[in-house]
Design a protein around this motif. Structure first.
Motif, PDB file in Angstrom:
ATOM      1  N   ARG A  87     -57.237  49.535 -19.560  1.00  0.00           N
ATOM      2  CA  ARG A  87     -58.241  50.522 -19.951  1.00  0.00           C
ATOM      3  C   ARG A  87     -57.647  51.913 -20.209  1.00  0.00           C
ATOM      4  N   LEU A  88     -56.526  52.195 -19.577  1.00  0.00           N
ATOM      5  CA  LEU A  88     -55.910  53.521 -19.709  1.00  0.00           C
ATOM      6  C   LEU A  88     -55.108  53.632 -20.994  1.00  0.00           C
ATOM      7  N   GLU A  89     -55.225  54.749 -21.638  1.00  0.00           N
ATOM      8  CA  GLU A  89     -54.407  55.043 -22.815  1.00  0.00           C
ATOM      9  C   GLU A  89     -53.566  56.270 -22.527  1.00  0.00           C
ATOM     10  N   ALA A  90     -53.042  56.348 -21.310  1.00  0.00           N
ATOM     11  CA  ALA A  90     -52.268  57.500 -20.866  1.00  0.00           C
ATOM     12  C   ALA A  90     -51.143  57.017 -19.957  1.00  0.00           C
ATOM     13  N   PRO A  91     -50.090  57.820 -19.819  1.00  0.00           N
ATOM     14  CA  PRO A  91     -48.987  57.435 -18.943  1.00  0.00           C
ATOM     15  C   PRO A  91     -49.427  57.362 -17.482  1.00  0.00           C
ATOM     16  N   VAL A  92     -48.809  56.431 -16.761  1.00  0.00           N
ATOM     17  CA  VAL A  92     -49.122  56.204 -15.352  1.00  0.00           C
ATOM     18  C   VAL A  92     -47.882  56.481 -14.511  1.00  0.00           C
ATOM     19  N   THR A  93     -48.081  57.166 -13.391  1.00  0.00           N
ATOM     20  CA  THR A  93     -47.038  57.410 -12.408  1.00  0.00           C
ATOM     21  C   THR A  93     -47.435  56.680 -11.134  1.00  0.00           C
ATOM     22  N   TYR A  94     -46.453  56.057 -10.483  1.00  0.00           N
ATOM     23  CA  TYR A  94     -46.687  55.378  -9.205  1.00  0.00           C
ATOM     24  C   TYR A  94     -46.039  56.183  -8.095  1.00  0.00           C
ATOM     25  N   VAL A  95     -46.778  56.367  -6.994  1.00  0.00           N
ATOM     26  CA  VAL A  95     -46.264  57.060  -5.817  1.00  0.00           C
ATOM     27  C   VAL A  95     -46.630  56.232  -4.589  1.00  0.00           C
ATOM     28  N   PRO A  96     -45.898  56.402  -3.473  1.00  0.00           N
ATOM     29  CA  PRO A  96     -46.306  55.715  -2.241  1.00  0.00           C
ATOM     30  C   PRO A  96     -47.734  56.125  -1.852  1.00  0.00           C
ATOM     31  N   HIS A  97     -48.429  55.210  -1.188  1.00  0.00           N
ATOM     32  CA  HIS A  97     -49.833  55.452  -0.844  1.00  0.00           C
ATOM     33  C   HIS A  97     -50.010  56.728  -0.022  1.00  0.00           C
ATOM     34  N   GLU A  98     -49.094  57.023   0.880  1.00  0.00           N
ATOM     35  CA  GLU A  98     -49.202  58.247   1.678  1.00  0.00           C
ATOM     36  C   GLU A  98     -49.136  59.478   0.780  1.00  0.00           C
ATOM     37  N   ALA A  99     -48.252  59.467  -0.205  1.00  0.00           N
ATOM     38  CA  ALA A  99     -48.157  60.585  -1.156  1.00  0.00           C
ATOM     39  C   ALA A  99     -49.417  60.654  -2.012  1.00  0.00           C
ATOM     40  N   PHE A 100     -49.967  59.489  -2.365  1.00  0.00           N
ATOM     41  CA  PHE A 100     -51.217  59.444  -3.131  1.00  0.00           C
ATOM     42  C   PHE A 100     -52.314  60.174  -2.350  1.00  0.00           C
ATOM     43  N   LYS A 101     -52.449  59.827  -1.062  1.00  0.00           N
ATOM     44  CA  LYS A 101     -53.492  60.444  -0.241  1.00  0.00           C
ATOM     45  C   LYS A 101     -53.301  61.956  -0.149  1.00  0.00           C
ATOM     46  N   GLU A 102     -52.071  62.423  -0.111  1.00  0.00           N
ATOM     47  CA  GLU A 102     -51.813  63.862  -0.098  1.00  0.00           C
ATOM     48  C   GLU A 102     -52.287  64.519  -1.392  1.00  0.00           C
ATOM     49  N   ARG A 103     -52.096  63.830  -2.523  1.00  0.00           N
ATOM     50  CA  ARG A 103     -52.510  64.370  -3.830  1.00  0.00           C
ATOM     51  C   ARG A 103     -54.035  64.464  -3.949  1.00  0.00           C
ATOM     52  N   VAL A 104     -54.742  63.635  -3.219  1.00  0.00           N
ATOM     53  CA  VAL A 104     -56.207  63.647  -3.267  1.00  0.00           C
ATOM     54  C   VAL A 104     -56.750  65.014  -2.840  1.00  0.00           C
ATOM     55  N   ALA A 105     -56.046  65.689  -1.942  1.00  0.00           N
ATOM     56  CA  ALA A 105     -56.507  66.984  -1.439  1.00  0.00           C
ATOM     57  C   ALA A 105     -56.612  68.041  -2.531  1.00  0.00           C
ATOM     58  N   SER A 106     -55.865  67.879  -3.629  1.00  0.00           N
ATOM     59  CA  SER A 106     -55.919  68.876  -4.707  1.00  0.00           C
ATOM     60  C   SER A 106     -56.787  68.412  -5.884  1.00  0.00           C
ATOM     61  N   ALA A 107     -57.502  67.316  -5.708  1.00  0.00           N
ATOM     62  CA  ALA A 107     -58.365  66.807  -6.782  1.00  0.00           C
ATOM     63  C   ALA A 107     -59.622  67.658  -6.915  1.00  0.00           C
ATOM     64  N   ARG A 108     -60.171  67.670  -8.103  1.00  0.00           N
ATOM     65  CA  ARG A 108     -61.442  68.358  -8.371  1.00  0.00           C
ATOM     66  C   ARG A 108     -62.565  67.687  -7.601  1.00  0.00           C
ATOM     67  N   ALA A 109     -62.524  66.351  -7.544  1.00  0.00           N
ATOM     68  CA  ALA A 109     -63.542  65.586  -6.830  1.00  0.00           C
ATOM     69  C   ALA A 109     -63.040  64.160  -6.612  1.00  0.00           C
ATOM     70  N   VAL A 110     -63.688  63.480  -5.678  1.00  0.00           N
ATOM     71  CA  VAL A 110     -63.430  62.064  -5.427  1.00  0.00           C
ATOM     72  C   VAL A 110     -64.732  61.309  -5.658  1.00  0.00           C
ATOM     73  N   VAL A 111     -64.657  60.284  -6.494  1.00  0.00           N
ATOM     74  CA  VAL A 111     -65.804  59.416  -6.756  1.00  0.00           C
ATOM     75  C   VAL A 111     -65.580  58.145  -5.945  1.00  0.00           C
ATOM     76  N   ARG A 112     -66.367  57.979  -4.886  1.00  0.00           N
ATOM     77  CA  ARG A 112     -66.199  56.831  -4.000  1.00  0.00           C
ATOM     78  C   ARG A 112     -67.081  55.689  -4.477  1.00  0.00           C
ATOM     79  N   THR A 113     -66.445  54.539  -4.696  1.00  0.00           N
ATOM     80  CA  THR A 113     -67.163  53.336  -5.111  1.00  0.00           C
ATOM     81  C   THR A 113     -67.398  52.449  -3.891  1.00  0.00           C
TER      82      THR A 113
END
Length: 134
Positions: A87-113
């Motif tokens: 579905r993505l038409e953009a480049p993807v970067t992979y990071v360890p899950h712990e680093a991912f969770k750290e990046r969430v803190a700077s997000a505009r919003a989180v959409v929880r499903t």
């Protein structure tokens, strides 16, 4: 009243406010959401709404120039990974899950499903890709 697209008023507002390089997280039901990050809680039952349906709806309304996924999705949830990449038409970067969770803190919003499969989380970065003629 809108006839098409995102009907959820909070999510529609956030998408319209997204600026260049702002991050929007689409998350499974278990991703920790840091205090101070706006939460759009769509989950109402386990699996509902599904992660991929929400990703697809967001991608239909948001110009995305990049995405981050947790490295662990590659082995723990390859089916969801395959569907996200399709579905993505953009480049993807992979990071360890712990680093991912750290990046969430700077997000505009989180959409929880309501998704309950492992590592079904993505950070989408808004951009000008496809918005301005070349």
């Amino acid at each position: 009243m809108r006839r098409r697209g995102i009907l959820h008023p909070q999510l529609a507002r956030i998408l319209s406010e997204m600026g260049h390089t702002d991050g929007l997280v689409v998350a499974d039901a278990g991703l920790p959401i840091p205090r101070g990050v706006e939460r759009v809680d769509l989950g109402f039952l386990p699996g509902q709404p599904p992660f991929l349906a929400v990703v697809e709806a967001v991608l239909a309304e948001l110009s995305v120039e990049g995405a981050i996924l947790a490295e662990e999705i590659q082995s723990a949830n390859p089916e969801v990974l395959r569907e996200v990449l399709a579905r993505l038409e953009a480049p993807v970067t992979y990071v360890p899950h712990e680093a991912f969770k750290e990046r969430v803190a700077s997000a505009r919003a989180v959409v929880r499903t309501g998704e309950c499969t492992p590592y079904a989380n993505v950070i989408l970065f808004s951009g000008t890709r496809g918005v301005f003629p070349g």
